[in-house]
Enzyme design. Structure first.
Site: not given
Ligand code: NAP
Length: 358
Positions: A256, A285, A117
């Protein structure tokens, strides 16, 4: 095997719209498949407290399916009761509702449908940035309430062009947000992440990495949060960090809710220190009726772009995460390897770097 799914109730809408797959009624479309393979499939929305279906069934469940939209919180204590549990599947992205350290200890795998998503959320981020910057919500409220007072709206409406926009987290979603911002001719695009984007990707979006968080927020007119919730991000945006934001900046958080301190953010919006806050994720939630993010407004009556958690559960996204969940189950039953991008916790080991250093 016994498979337990914790999903949200869809009621009439789910009966009328079968593509609402993430609901109790439509069961991720998995019943026929699971039963044809001889498995027992329990689906419920009841997830809070000792008398909930979640706590009753977890004792002899082999596979748990949850979603971030109606999170079944799998704590260390609950995991200790789950004697048969081998696999947790998150139908969606974000497995922070599972105690990942406890899963490592108990050799329970945690898998999610990575990428399912991310476009849905990136689009929501774009919408949220625009509705805050352009002061859309109060304008819409005038339209539906019979009012017409342009100056009351325009006095706090701006263009996105020429602003500095930064993403905290430049993974799948953060990178897609940067890509979508390019045609808006912002003054600059920034990002803050543990590691840099691949050089080509960074050049293609023309984004600059800022390695210090305070410096990063102090340069942004708009901050969008796209990092997972873990020990290093819980409460990260609080009173102290907010003092380093540009006065009157906008903040969008679709990652989140608990990454932000709810009271500190609400106070910053009410005082005007933040011009607005938008997002769909909450620290609890469903959010309680008196949650401060429901009613907060900036001193000019706008600045609240909150919705229930739905950005990652568009009908398109539901198709993808339901299919992805089925694929994960099939792989597991047939002993095939999982897509490495979907493995958050392997057997006894954290496999994803995104959930922080342990
Ligand atoms: P992703 O591809 O794993 O990307 C997350 C990024 O955040 C990675 O590059 C990670 O770096 C970085 N990160 C982790 N800790 C950090 C910090 N302290 N400071 C700065 N960057 C940091 O995940 P994604 O698919 O983009 O999704 C991100 C988040 O969005 C999910 O974990 C979820 O909580 C949220 N989400 C929300 C919805 C919704 O419906 N609202 C839907 C999907 C996802 P590294 O890989 O280098 O550790």
């Amino acid at each position: 095997m016994k498979v337990l799914a914790i999903l949200y109730n869809g009621f009439k809408a789910a009966k009328a719209e079968p593509r609402l797959l993430g609901t109790v009624e439509n069961e991720l479309g998995l019943r026929a498949y699971l039963e044809s393979q001889g498995h027992e499939y329990i689906v419920t929305s009841s997830k809070e407290g000792p008398d909930s279906d979640f706590q009753k069934h977890i004792a002899d469940t082999d596979i748990l399916i949850t979603t971030p939209f109606h999170p079944g919180y799998l704590t260390k204590e609950l995991m200790a009761k789950a004697k048969n549990l081998k696999v947790c599947v998150t139908a969606g992205v974000g497995s922070d509702h599972v105690d990942l350290n406890a899963a490592v200890e108990r050799k329970i795998q945690v898998l999610e449908v990575s990428g399912s998503n991310v476009v849905s959320v990136a689009e929501q981020v774009m919408m949220s940035i625009l509705l805050l910057v352009r002061n859309f919500v109060p304008a819409h409220e005038q339209a539906v309430s019979g009012n017409w007072q342009v100056s009351d709206i325009a006095r706090n409406a701006f263009d996105l062009e020429g602003k500095v926009v930064g993403t905290l987290g430049a993974g799948r979603i953060g990178h897609r947000v940067l890509q979508r911002l390019v045609p808006f001719n912002t003054k600059e695009l920034l990002y803050f992440d543990y590691k840099g984007l691949p050089k080509e990707a960074e050049q293609a979006v023309g984004a600059r990495r800022v390695e210090d968080l305070k410096e990063f927020v102090s340069q942004c007119d708009v901050v969008t949060v796209n990092a997972p919730l873990h020990e290093g991000t819980k409460g990260l945006i609080n009173k102290d960090l907010l003092q380093h934001f540009k006065p009157g900046a906008w903040l969008v958080n679709t990652a989140r809710g608990a990454i932000c301190n709810a009271d500190d953010v609400a106070a910053a919006v009410k005082s005007g220190q933040l011009r607005g806050y938008a997002g769909d994720v909450w620290n609890q939630q469903p959010a309680p009726a008196d949650h401060p993010w429901r009613s907060m407004r900036n001193p000019l009556g706008g600045g609240n772009g909150m919705t229930p958690h739905y950005s990652g559960t568009t009908l398109d996204a539901q198709t993808r995460y339901a299919e992805g969940t089925k694929q994960i189950l099939q792989n597991y039953f047939e002993g095939k390897p999982q897509d490495p991008g979907n493995v958050i916790v392997g057997v006894g080991k954290i496999e994803s770097a995104s959930y922080g250093q342990r």
